[in-house]
Write a protein that holds these residues in place. Sequence first.
Motif, PDB file in Angstrom:
ATOM      1  N   ALA A 188       0.754  -1.246   0.125  1.00  0.00           N
ATOM      2  CA  ALA A 188       0.152  -0.077   0.063  1.00  0.00           C
ATOM      3  C   ALA A 188       0.862   1.406   0.219  1.00  0.00           C
ATOM      4  O   ALA A 188       0.470   2.232  -0.706  1.00  0.00           O
ATOM      5  CB  ALA A 188      -0.745  -0.051   1.109  1.00  0.00           C
ATOM      6  N   PHE A 189       2.107   1.228   0.729  1.00  0.00           N
ATOM      7  CA  PHE A 189       2.846   2.298   0.741  1.00  0.00           C
ATOM      8  C   PHE A 189       3.645   2.694  -0.762  1.00  0.00           C
ATOM      9  O   PHE A 189       3.505   3.513  -1.047  1.00  0.00           O
ATOM     10  CB  PHE A 189       4.046   2.271   1.839  1.00  0.00           C
ATOM     11  N   MET A 190       3.767   1.422  -1.270  1.00  0.00           N
ATOM     12  CA  MET A 190       4.520   1.675  -2.625  1.00  0.00           C
ATOM     13  C   MET A 190       3.492   2.174  -3.705  1.00  0.00           C
ATOM     14  O   MET A 190       3.811   2.990  -4.336  1.00  0.00           O
ATOM     15  CB  MET A 190       5.067   0.281  -2.956  1.00  0.00           C
ATOM     16  N   ASP A 191       2.243   1.797  -3.416  1.00  0.00           N
ATOM     17  CA  ASP A 191       1.138   2.280  -4.464  1.00  0.00           C
ATOM     18  C   ASP A 191       0.826   3.695  -4.176  1.00  0.00           C
ATOM     19  O   ASP A 191       0.595   4.413  -5.046  1.00  0.00           O
ATOM     20  CB  ASP A 191      -0.167   1.320  -4.157  1.00  0.00           C
ATOM     21  N   ARG A 192       0.957   3.997  -2.890  1.00  0.00           N
ATOM     22  CA  ARG A 192       0.586   5.511  -2.563  1.00  0.00           C
ATOM     23  C   ARG A 192       1.935   6.363  -3.008  1.00  0.00           C
ATOM     24  O   ARG A 192       1.445   7.664  -3.507  1.00  0.00           O
ATOM     25  CB  ARG A 192       0.595   5.623  -1.048  1.00  0.00           C
ATOM     26  N   THR A 193       2.978   6.120  -2.807  1.00  0.00           N
ATOM     27  CA  THR A 193       4.135   6.883  -3.020  1.00  0.00           C
ATOM     28  C   THR A 193       4.867   6.845  -4.433  1.00  0.00           C
ATOM     29  O   THR A 193       5.377   7.796  -4.779  1.00  0.00           O
ATOM     30  CB  THR A 193       5.237   6.628  -2.035  1.00  0.00           C
ATOM     31  N   MET A 194       4.855   5.805  -4.855  1.00  0.00           N
ATOM     32  CA  MET A 194       5.414   5.410  -6.192  1.00  0.00           C
ATOM     33  C   MET A 194       4.462   5.187  -7.334  1.00  0.00           C
ATOM     34  O   MET A 194       4.783   5.288  -8.476  1.00  0.00           O
ATOM     35  CB  MET A 194       6.672   4.454  -6.162  1.00  0.00           C
ATOM     36  N   GLY A 195       3.407   4.214  -6.993  1.00  0.00           N
ATOM     37  CA  GLY A 195       2.832   3.924  -8.216  1.00  0.00           C
ATOM     38  C   GLY A 195       3.094   2.553  -8.545  1.00  0.00           C
ATOM     39  O   GLY A 195       4.468   2.261  -8.343  1.00  0.00           O
ATOM     40  N   THR A 196       2.550   1.752  -9.480  1.00  0.00           N
ATOM     41  CA  THR A 196       2.848   0.450  -9.852  1.00  0.00           C
ATOM     42  C   THR A 196       4.032   0.640 -10.466  1.00  0.00           C
ATOM     43  O   THR A 196       5.048  -0.284 -10.421  1.00  0.00           O
ATOM     44  CB  THR A 196       1.742  -0.281 -10.530  1.00  0.00           C
TER      45      THR A 196
END
Length: 257
Positions: A242-250
């Motif tokens: 979830a953190f990766m999705d929020r901050t970096m996107g897929t």
Amino acid sequence: MIEVEVVDGVAVVRLAHGKVNALDLELCQAIERAARELDDPRGPVRAVVVTGAGRAFSAGVDLRRVVEGGALYVAEFLPALGAAFRAVFDLGKPVVAAVNGHAIAGGCVLAAACDHRVMASGAGTIGVPELKVGVPFPYAALEIMRFTLGPVAARRIILDGANHDPESALALGLVDEVHDADGLLERAVAVADRLATGIPPDTFRYTKAQFRRELNERLDRVTEPTTVELWTTAAADGRIQAFMDRTMGTRAASERR
């Protein structure tokens, strides 16, 4: 993965691992090996500069590897991460970080493990957002941040979890100076050379060990089963993803490989 160039007795250690020099098991092991080799007091190297290739110093832990590897990877990776930090932190020669771009989470801790930090002016940021990821600090990282910043500033910066631009980082003590990006490496080498030539090497090594003695005694007594457990839980329950999705996107998350 790591490039080492020695110029006039100063070793420039360049992280060159993917697009943002993300810290995975192999890079951590390579950092520890390089630091241990350069620490030889009989060797030709008088001082060390640590920097990154490309646009980042290091964007921190490769979270995708943590999610994909789960418990087995976490159990092997976290000790390797701590060993890399300690190898740089304990290196008995002057160590200067040339922070050429983003230094996030583990990248910030790696810079903090150095004796002096020079950050490039511009768009790079530095900070420790671990708690926002949903994982605790490994104890070595926590102690290094506390050593470098002092307990009050470390607590504030860690709990806030923000990333800071160069000028803010300088005001907070995350870096010691900000320099034009074009001359960053030259400045870092000059600082390392000054420390190496201005203080006898045996005196520098002993004094550096004195500063770190109590911290290292604490680290040597610590085991971290709860840290491993919480990182494993975070890899499994979706909070890291979830953190990766929020901050970096897929797409950005995939580029960390």
